[in-house]
Design a protein around this motif. Structure first.
Motif, PDB file in Angstrom:
ATOM      1  N   ASP A  80      -3.918 -12.479  -8.925  1.00 12.61           N
ATOM      2  CA  ASP A  80      -3.024 -12.060  -7.945  1.00 12.61           C
ATOM      3  C   ASP A  80      -3.393 -10.568  -7.544  1.00 12.61           C
ATOM      4  OD1 ASP A  80      -1.098 -11.263  -6.228  1.00 12.61           O
ATOM      5  OD2 ASP A  80       0.490 -11.342  -7.628  1.00 12.61           O
ATOM      6  N   PRO A  81      -4.290 -10.387  -6.497  1.00  7.21           N
ATOM      7  CA  PRO A  81      -4.825  -9.078  -5.819  1.00  7.21           C
ATOM      8  C   PRO A  81      -3.596  -8.178  -5.529  1.00  7.21           C
ATOM      9  CG  PRO A  81      -4.944 -10.513  -4.158  1.00  7.21           C
ATOM     10  CD  PRO A  81      -4.674 -11.579  -5.432  1.00  7.21           C
ATOM     11  N   TYR A  82      -2.497  -8.719  -5.388  1.00  7.75           N
ATOM     12  CA  TYR A  82      -0.975  -7.763  -5.064  1.00  7.75           C
ATOM     13  C   TYR A  82      -0.304  -7.244  -6.424  1.00  7.75           C
ATOM     14  CZ  TYR A  82      -1.906 -10.148  -0.589  1.00  7.75           C
ATOM     15  OH  TYR A  82      -2.471 -10.546   0.537  1.00  7.75           O
ATOM     16  N   GLY A  83      -0.328  -8.222  -7.526  1.00  8.71           N
ATOM     17  CA  GLY A  83       0.311  -7.344  -8.457  1.00  8.71           C
ATOM     18  C   GLY A  83      -0.729  -7.034  -9.638  1.00  8.71           C
ATOM     19  N   ALA A  84      -2.096  -7.108  -9.579  1.00  9.04           N
ATOM     20  CA  ALA A  84      -2.886  -6.369 -10.487  1.00  9.04           C
ATOM     21  C   ALA A  84      -3.320  -5.000 -10.256  1.00  9.04           C
ATOM     22  CB  ALA A  84      -4.287  -7.280 -10.285  1.00  9.04           C
ATOM     23  N   LEU A  85      -2.879  -4.340  -9.254  1.00 11.21           N
ATOM     24  CA  LEU A  85      -3.155  -2.885  -8.828  1.00 11.21           C
ATOM     25  C   LEU A  85      -1.879  -2.276  -8.813  1.00 11.21           C
ATOM     26  CD1 LEU A  85      -5.753  -3.507  -6.075  1.00 11.21           C
ATOM     27  CD2 LEU A  85      -6.278  -3.142  -8.447  1.00 11.21           C
ATOM     28  N   SER A  86      -1.873  -0.961  -9.559  1.00  8.32           N
ATOM     29  CA  SER A  86      -0.904  -0.175  -9.426  1.00  8.32           C
ATOM     30  C   SER A  86      -0.249   0.370  -8.121  1.00  8.32           C
ATOM     31  CB  SER A  86      -0.927   0.861 -10.414  1.00  8.32           C
ATOM     32  OG  SER A  86       0.224   1.880 -10.214  1.00  8.32           O
ATOM     33  N   VAL A 112      -6.630   4.439  -4.882  1.00  7.50           N
ATOM     34  CA  VAL A 112      -7.761   3.512  -5.123  1.00  7.50           C
ATOM     35  C   VAL A 112      -8.730   4.338  -5.876  1.00  7.50           C
ATOM     36  CG1 VAL A 112      -9.797   2.492  -4.224  1.00  7.50           C
ATOM     37  CG2 VAL A 112      -7.599   2.006  -3.208  1.00  7.50           C
ATOM     38  N   PHE A 113      -8.780   5.832  -5.424  1.00  2.00           N
ATOM     39  CA  PHE A 113      -9.807   6.351  -6.559  1.00  2.00           C
ATOM     40  C   PHE A 113      -9.233   6.624  -8.032  1.00  2.00           C
ATOM     41  CE2 PHE A 113     -11.267  10.251  -8.650  1.00  2.00           C
ATOM     42  CZ  PHE A 113     -12.544  10.286  -8.280  1.00  2.00           C
ATOM     43  N   ASP A 114      -7.980   6.705  -8.261  1.00  2.00           N
ATOM     44  CA  ASP A 114      -7.576   6.736  -9.611  1.00  2.00           C
ATOM     45  C   ASP A 114      -7.519   5.389 -10.293  1.00  2.00           C
ATOM     46  OD1 ASP A 114      -6.972   9.403  -9.275  1.00  2.00           O
ATOM     47  OD2 ASP A 114      -4.877   9.091  -8.997  1.00  2.00           O
ATOM     48  N   ILE A 115      -7.057   4.362  -9.591  1.00  2.00           N
ATOM     49  CA  ILE A 115      -7.395   3.005 -10.154  1.00  2.00           C
ATOM     50  C   ILE A 115      -8.946   2.691 -10.582  1.00  2.00           C
ATOM     51  CG2 ILE A 115      -7.381   0.467  -9.304  1.00  2.00           C
ATOM     52  CD1 ILE A 115      -4.887   1.220  -7.438  1.00  2.00           C
ATOM     53  N   ALA A 123      -8.707   7.387  -1.253  1.00  2.00           N
ATOM     54  CA  ALA A 123      -7.443   8.421  -1.144  1.00  2.00           C
ATOM     55  C   ALA A 123      -6.214   7.291  -0.585  1.00  2.00           C
ATOM     56  CB  ALA A 123      -7.503   9.301  -0.178  1.00  2.00           C
ATOM     57  N   ARG A 124      -6.471   6.345  -0.284  1.00  2.00           N
ATOM     58  CA  ARG A 124      -5.353   5.211   0.110  1.00  2.00           C
ATOM     59  C   ARG A 124      -4.954   4.509  -1.089  1.00  2.00           C
ATOM     60  NH1 ARG A 124      -8.539   2.070   4.548  1.00  2.00           N
ATOM     61  NH2 ARG A 124      -6.577   0.907   4.933  1.00  2.00           N
ATOM     62  N   TYR A 125      -3.775   3.892  -0.751  1.00  2.00           N
ATOM     63  CA  TYR A 125      -2.837   2.945  -1.808  1.00  2.00           C
ATOM     64  C   TYR A 125      -2.949   1.694  -1.649  1.00  2.00           C
ATOM     65  CZ  TYR A 125      -0.789   7.446  -3.446  1.00  2.00           C
ATOM     66  OH  TYR A 125      -0.631   8.642  -4.046  1.00  2.00           O
ATOM     67  N   PRO A 126      -2.862   0.728  -2.486  1.00  6.31           N
ATOM     68  CA  PRO A 126      -3.023  -0.574  -2.526  1.00  6.31           C
ATOM     69  C   PRO A 126      -2.193  -1.406  -1.429  1.00  6.31           C
ATOM     70  CG  PRO A 126      -2.829  -0.003  -4.872  1.00  6.31           C
ATOM     71  CD  PRO A 126      -2.460   1.106  -4.134  1.00  6.31           C
ATOM     72  N   HIS A 127      -1.013  -0.933  -0.974  1.00  5.98           N
ATOM     73  CA  HIS A 127      -0.234  -1.539   0.114  1.00  5.98           C
ATOM     74  C   HIS A 127      -0.898  -1.494   1.397  1.00  5.98           C
ATOM     75  CE1 HIS A 127       1.228   2.502   0.624  1.00  5.98           C
ATOM     76  NE2 HIS A 127       1.357   2.046   1.860  1.00  5.98           N
ATOM     77  N   GLU A 128      -1.883  -0.516   1.645  1.00  7.59           N
ATOM     78  CA  GLU A 128      -2.510  -0.398   2.723  1.00  7.59           C
ATOM     79  C   GLU A 128      -3.490  -1.460   3.271  1.00  7.59           C
ATOM     80  OE1 GLU A 128      -3.064   3.796   4.006  1.00  7.59           O
ATOM     81  OE2 GLU A 128      -2.367   4.454   1.766  1.00  7.59           O
ATOM     82  N   PHE A 129      -3.930  -2.053   2.043  1.00  9.35           N
ATOM     83  CA  PHE A 129      -5.158  -3.142   2.159  1.00  9.35           C
ATOM     84  C   PHE A 129      -4.527  -4.528   2.458  1.00  9.35           C
ATOM     85  CE2 PHE A 129      -6.552   0.621   0.090  1.00  9.35           C
ATOM     86  CZ  PHE A 129      -7.771   1.352   0.899  1.00  9.35           C
ATOM     87  N   SER A 130      -5.637  -5.319   2.738  1.00  5.80           N
ATOM     88  CA  SER A 130      -5.349  -6.801   2.813  1.00  5.80           C
ATOM     89  C   SER A 130      -5.866  -7.301   1.416  1.00  5.80           C
ATOM     90  CB  SER A 130      -6.251  -7.428   3.827  1.00  5.80           C
ATOM     91  OG  SER A 130      -7.546  -7.287   3.469  1.00  5.80           O
TER      92      SER A 130
END
Length: 528
Positions: free
Chosen positions: A365-371, A376-379, A415-422
């Motif tokens: 699940d690419p939606y649940g696997a990322l904090s 993104v840099f920190d991940i 610099a962006r967060y996971p919710h900003e990506f497809s």
């Protein structure tokens, strides 16, 4: 079919905070008919379905005419909607594990719809719930009524969702990606069940899916959407045989293709010997004997060479993910796991952590696997900083930027967060997080199941390119045999925790020897 449509949408427009995402959507659906809506992620499929059922969030606005039979859905009050949803309109959501309440047993959740709309409670609701579980062909319904959602397989949870959706014999059933992440045999069972229920109750069904093979076999008409607009709509035969729009043609051509690069004979990167996993069962009573352990994976031997992909296929509950977790040392197991010359199965604590960078995992699940709280840099850099603490900030920045470019993402996304990506972009971030540690083995657990066909094709190409450049070895789990064919050198087929067949990928797919493998390939309708 009736001449009067069961569902009629005219010039539907949906906007979030003023930004329009669905434009002038108009369609009709008759009783007893299945209309499929297809398109890539972000095309407006699910938003349109949620709009029909008035389930959009508060920042959304919807305009246009919505009619269910003689009922004007646009003019209903919240109280009237509560009488419609779950009664005249049933909804099957994409992910049953998040749609079912983890704090309530299955019987209570099915009974809630019966209590609200039919006034049934107590034994009457339980008996009706049992009948519904039998209708959706679940074994041991009395036992399942008392089960918690987490105790069921993906296919079983989806059947429970269907039982809840049809509890009150709805006129319209909306099925939003009802077979995502299910193996091909369970997919066929679920859709055959939906068709049987549709015919029995005379329902109309709106079927949302990114799987064109399933749509071709189970829909009567197709509506193709792209960027919130209908590209074309017509019968299954018309759209598949004579597509009119360029987008539809591209969508139909988006089957994963090609083959992985040939491998050279070398010492295995990973060797598993007599690897097995068992789970202790809960006690059934104070004075009752302890039931025997549940064997999830029977003793298995396998190896993976440098640059090789071993594909693992099998139905839900066959032990695929459990096997991968045992290789990763995420669950207790018996037997040996050897990475290179190091016996990981005998390591614990810090000794095991020192080897973690050598084998990494990309989850389903690419939606649940990322904090959601980390950019993104920190991940991507988190594991790098842990395993290579001597690196300077400049060196970490350089490696993160280089890895993002390698997976096809711009440096600016750091610099962006996971919710900003497809979904496809998030899966690329997950791959970047894994490969930045330069692992020898990458375990990929259903990495394409939540992605539409065009994005699947892009991810398969990316993974093959990375493998060729880095000589990566993959343990690749998938229920999608078209993806397995494009990725795997060899295949291992699991059923009930045991290997029933293994061998060269094309040999197994072209000439399967075991009846179970033959059934999987037949259900997948795999083309040569």
């Amino acid at each position: 079919m009736s001449n009067n449509p069961l569902l009629r949408l005219e010039n539907i427009a949906v906007a979030f905070d003023g930004h329009q995402v669905v434009h002038s959507l108009s369609l009709t659906l008759n009783a007893g008919e299945t209309l499929a809506i297809v398109g890539e992620s972000g095309s407006g499929k699910s938003v349109s379905a949620l709009g029909i059922a008035n389930l959009l969030p508060n920042n959304a606005t919807i305009h246009g005419e919505r009619w269910l039979g003689e009922t004007n859905l646009a003019n209903l009050t919240p109280r009237q909607w509560n009488g419609i949803r779950g009664n005249q309109l049933g909804f099957i959501f994409q992910e049953p594990m998040t749609s079912l309440n983890p704090l309530h047993r299955v019987g209570k959740q099915i009974g809630e719809a019966l209590r609200l709309h039919q006034g049934l409670s107590g034994q009457a609701a339980r008996q009706r719930s049992k009948v519904l579980l039998e209708q959706v062909k679940l074994p041991r319904p009395d036992e399942l009524l008392d089960a918690w959602p987490h105790q069921l397989s993906g296919g079983q949870r989806q059947r429970v969702m269907i039982a809840m959706a049809i509890a009150n014999n709805p006129l319209l059933l909306i099925a939003d990606e009802p077979t995502t992440a299910l193996d091909v045999t369970v997919q066929q069972e679920i859709l055959a069940l939906l068709r049987e229920l549709r015919d029995h109750h005379g329902m109309g069904m709106l079927f949302i899916s990114h799987d064109l093979n399933l749509v071709r076999r189970h829909a009567d008409r197709i509506c193709v959407m792209y960027q919130g607009r209908i590209q074309e709509i017509g019968s299954v035969e018309q759209v598949f045989e004579h597509p009119q729009s360029d987008y539809t043609k591209a969508l139909l051509a988006a089957e994963p293709e090609g083959r992985p690069q040939a491998i050279k004979h070398a010492a295995p990167v990973l060797t598993a010997r007599k690897l097995s996993v068992s789970f202790k069962r809960a006690k059934t009573g104070l004075f009752k004997p302890q039931r025997p352990d549940f064997v999830a994976v029977h003793p298995i031997d396998f190896h993976i060479a440098p640059g090789e992909t071993l594909g693992i296929v099998g139905e839900s509950g066959s032990g695929k993910t459990t096997l991968a977790s045992a290789v990763m040392r995420l669950v207790a197991s018996q037997g040996e796991v050897i990475l290179g010359n190091d016996k990981l199965s005998s390591l614990t604590g810090n000794a095991l952590r020192r080897h973690r960078h050598r084998l990494q995992m990309v989850f389903q699940d690419p939606y649940g696997a990322l904090s959601p709280r980390m950019p993104v840099f920190d991940i991507v850099s988190e594991g790098l900083r842990f395993h290579y603490p001597h690196l300077t900030d400049a060196e970490v920045n350089q490696r993160v930027n280089q890895t993002l470019r390698e997976v096809g993402l711009p440096e600016s996304c750091a610099a962006r967060y996971p919710h900003e990506f497809s979904g496809g972009q998030r899966q690329r971030i997950a791959v970047a997080r894994a490969i930045i540690l330069e692992p020898e083995l990458l375990v990929l657990d259903e990495p394409t199941s939540a992605l539409d066909r065009t994005v699947q094709k892009q991810l398969v190409t990316l993974l093959r390119d990375l493998q060729a450049r880095r000589q990566l070895s993959y343990l690749f789990i998938s229920h999608d045999l078209a993806v397995i064919r494009a990725m795997a050198h060899r295949i291992m087929v699991l059923k009930d925790g045991e290997v029933v067949e293994q061998g060269d990928c094309l040999d197994v797919l072209v000439s399967p020897q075991h009846s179970y493998t033959q059934a999987l390939i037949s259900a997948a309708h795999l083309t040569s």
